[in-house]
Write a protein that holds these residues in place. Structure first.
Motif, PDB file in Angstrom:
ATOM      1  N   GLY A  35       0.841  -1.319  -0.328  1.00 55.93           N
ATOM      2  CA  GLY A  35       0.032   0.270  -0.063  1.00 55.93           C
ATOM      3  C   GLY A  35       1.173   1.275   0.162  1.00 55.93           C
ATOM      4  N   ALA A  36      -0.217   1.664   0.673  1.00 54.91           N
ATOM      5  CA  ALA A  36       1.147   3.565  -0.054  1.00 54.91           C
ATOM      6  C   ALA A  36       0.306   4.782   1.358  1.00 54.91           C
ATOM      7  CB  ALA A  36       0.860   3.962  -0.673  1.00 54.91           C
ATOM      8  N   LEU A  37       0.784   5.490   1.477  1.00 55.86           N
ATOM      9  CA  LEU A  37       0.557   6.720   3.043  1.00 55.86           C
ATOM     10  C   LEU A  37       0.384   8.106   2.046  1.00 55.86           C
ATOM     11  CD1 LEU A  37      -0.174   7.250   5.422  1.00 55.86           C
ATOM     12  CD2 LEU A  37       2.405   8.265   5.425  1.00 55.86           C
ATOM     13  N   GLU A  38      -0.428   8.680   1.974  1.00 57.07           N
ATOM     14  CA  GLU A  38      -0.231  10.291   0.418  1.00 57.07           C
ATOM     15  C   GLU A  38      -0.863  11.095   1.571  1.00 57.07           C
ATOM     16  OE1 GLU A  38      -2.249  11.474  -2.933  1.00 57.07           O
ATOM     17  OE2 GLU A  38      -3.493  10.597  -1.653  1.00 57.07           O
ATOM     18  N   VAL A  39       0.190  12.005   2.042  1.00 52.93           N
ATOM     19  CA  VAL A  39       0.043  12.928   2.303  1.00 52.93           C
ATOM     20  C   VAL A  39      -0.324  14.334   2.638  1.00 52.93           C
ATOM     21  CG1 VAL A  39       1.365  14.655   4.352  1.00 52.93           C
ATOM     22  CG2 VAL A  39       1.993  12.154   4.347  1.00 52.93           C
ATOM     23  N   VAL A  40      -1.513  15.026   2.520  1.00 54.72           N
ATOM     24  CA  VAL A  40      -2.152  16.069   1.771  1.00 54.72           C
ATOM     25  C   VAL A  40      -1.667  17.514   2.989  1.00 54.72           C
ATOM     26  CG1 VAL A  40      -3.769  17.462   1.467  1.00 54.72           C
ATOM     27  CG2 VAL A  40      -4.408  15.042   1.249  1.00 54.72           C
ATOM     28  N   VAL A  41      -1.240  18.166   1.829  1.00 54.83           N
ATOM     29  CA  VAL A  41      -0.702  19.187   2.377  1.00 54.83           C
ATOM     30  C   VAL A  41      -1.663  20.410   2.151  1.00 54.83           C
ATOM     31  CG1 VAL A  41       1.381  18.336   3.561  1.00 54.83           C
ATOM     32  CG2 VAL A  41       1.622  19.866   1.155  1.00 54.83           C
ATOM     33  N   GLY A  42      -1.185  21.565   2.969  1.00 55.06           N
ATOM     34  CA  GLY A  42      -1.571  23.362   2.125  1.00 55.06           C
ATOM     35  C   GLY A  42      -0.375  23.826   2.233  1.00 55.06           C
ATOM     36  N   ALA A  43      -1.156  25.597   2.516  1.00 50.59           N
ATOM     37  CA  ALA A  43       0.803  26.390   2.852  1.00 50.59           C
ATOM     38  C   ALA A  43       0.603  26.268   3.385  1.00 50.59           C
ATOM     39  CB  ALA A  43      -0.051  27.643   1.470  1.00 50.59           C
ATOM     40  N   SER A  44       1.613  25.732   3.890  1.00 52.79           N
ATOM     41  CA  SER A  44       1.593  25.646   5.751  1.00 52.79           C
ATOM     42  C   SER A  44       3.297  25.494   5.568  1.00 52.79           C
ATOM     43  CB  SER A  44       1.259  24.582   6.164  1.00 52.79           C
ATOM     44  OG  SER A  44       1.465  23.281   5.758  1.00 52.79           O
ATOM     45  N   ALA A  45       3.421  25.427   6.922  1.00 51.33           N
ATOM     46  CA  ALA A  45       5.114  24.646   7.435  1.00 51.33           C
ATOM     47  C   ALA A  45       5.018  23.288   7.858  1.00 51.33           C
ATOM     48  CB  ALA A  45       5.152  25.189   9.030  1.00 51.33           C
ATOM     49  N   VAL A  46       4.267  22.541   7.249  1.00 53.25           N
ATOM     50  CA  VAL A  46       4.064  21.260   7.643  1.00 53.25           C
ATOM     51  C   VAL A  46       4.671  21.091   5.934  1.00 53.25           C
ATOM     52  CG1 VAL A  46       2.621  19.205   7.026  1.00 53.25           C
ATOM     53  CG2 VAL A  46       1.952  20.700   9.219  1.00 53.25           C
ATOM     54  N   ARG A  47       4.626  21.390   5.148  1.00 52.79           N
ATOM     55  CA  ARG A  47       5.010  21.338   3.547  1.00 52.79           C
ATOM     56  C   ARG A  47       6.449  21.339   3.726  1.00 52.79           C
ATOM     57  NH1 ARG A  47       3.869  21.754  -1.414  1.00 52.79           N
ATOM     58  NH2 ARG A  47       1.678  23.134  -1.251  1.00 52.79           N
ATOM     59  N   ARG A  48       7.195  22.402   4.835  1.00 51.28           N
ATOM     60  CA  ARG A  48       8.561  23.187   4.183  1.00 51.28           C
ATOM     61  C   ARG A  48       9.250  21.567   5.626  1.00 51.28           C
ATOM     62  NH1 ARG A  48      12.940  24.368   2.594  1.00 51.28           N
ATOM     63  NH2 ARG A  48      14.127  25.324   3.723  1.00 51.28           N
ATOM     64  N   ILE A  49       8.532  21.687   7.312  1.00 44.29           N
ATOM     65  CA  ILE A  49       8.830  20.246   7.069  1.00 44.29           C
ATOM     66  C   ILE A  49       9.144  19.291   6.805  1.00 44.29           C
ATOM     67  CG2 ILE A  49       8.534  19.124   9.372  1.00 44.29           C
ATOM     68  CD1 ILE A  49       6.959  21.343  10.444  1.00 44.29           C
TER      69      ILE A  49
END
Length: 105
Positions: free
Chosen positions: A75-89
């Motif tokens: 399987g796979a893990l997909e991460v959904v991000v917005g314009a946030s610090a999470v993307r940068r991390i």
């Protein structure tokens, strides 16, 4: 901000919508929800982090663990991000090349 997680599952797919901060205190809650979804037969997990305001290395460890378990099951893990610090991390740690990362557009 306290952590809240909403989970929807169907046909081997789980969507976890996460809100708040994921840190050493709240990461076990995320781990438990992910493990529950995987134990329930999910082979694809979408982790929606658009409303996450902070995450630390404990949160990243939980995500890596889920990714490894999913990969072993094909399987796979997909991460959904917005314009946030999470993307940068995810970018700084290189995890954007490990997980499927998708913009919330």
């Amino acid at each position: 901000m306290p952590l809240t997680i909403t989970v929807e599952t169907a046909d081997g797919r789980a969507v976890l919508e996460v809100r708040g901060e994921i840190d050493i205190r709240s990461a076990p809650e995320l781990r438990a929800e992910l493990e529950s979804a995987l134990d329930g037969g999910a082979v694809a997990v979408e982790l929606d982090l658009r409303a996450v305001t902070f995450l630390d290395s404990t949160a990243l460890s939980v995500m890596v663990g889920a990714h490894k378990r999913l990969a072993r099951a094909g399987g796979a893990l997909e991460v959904v991000v917005g314009a946030s610090a999470v993307r940068r991390i995810l970018e700084v740690t290189g995890l954007n090349r490990v997980f499927r990362v998708r913009d919330a557009s």
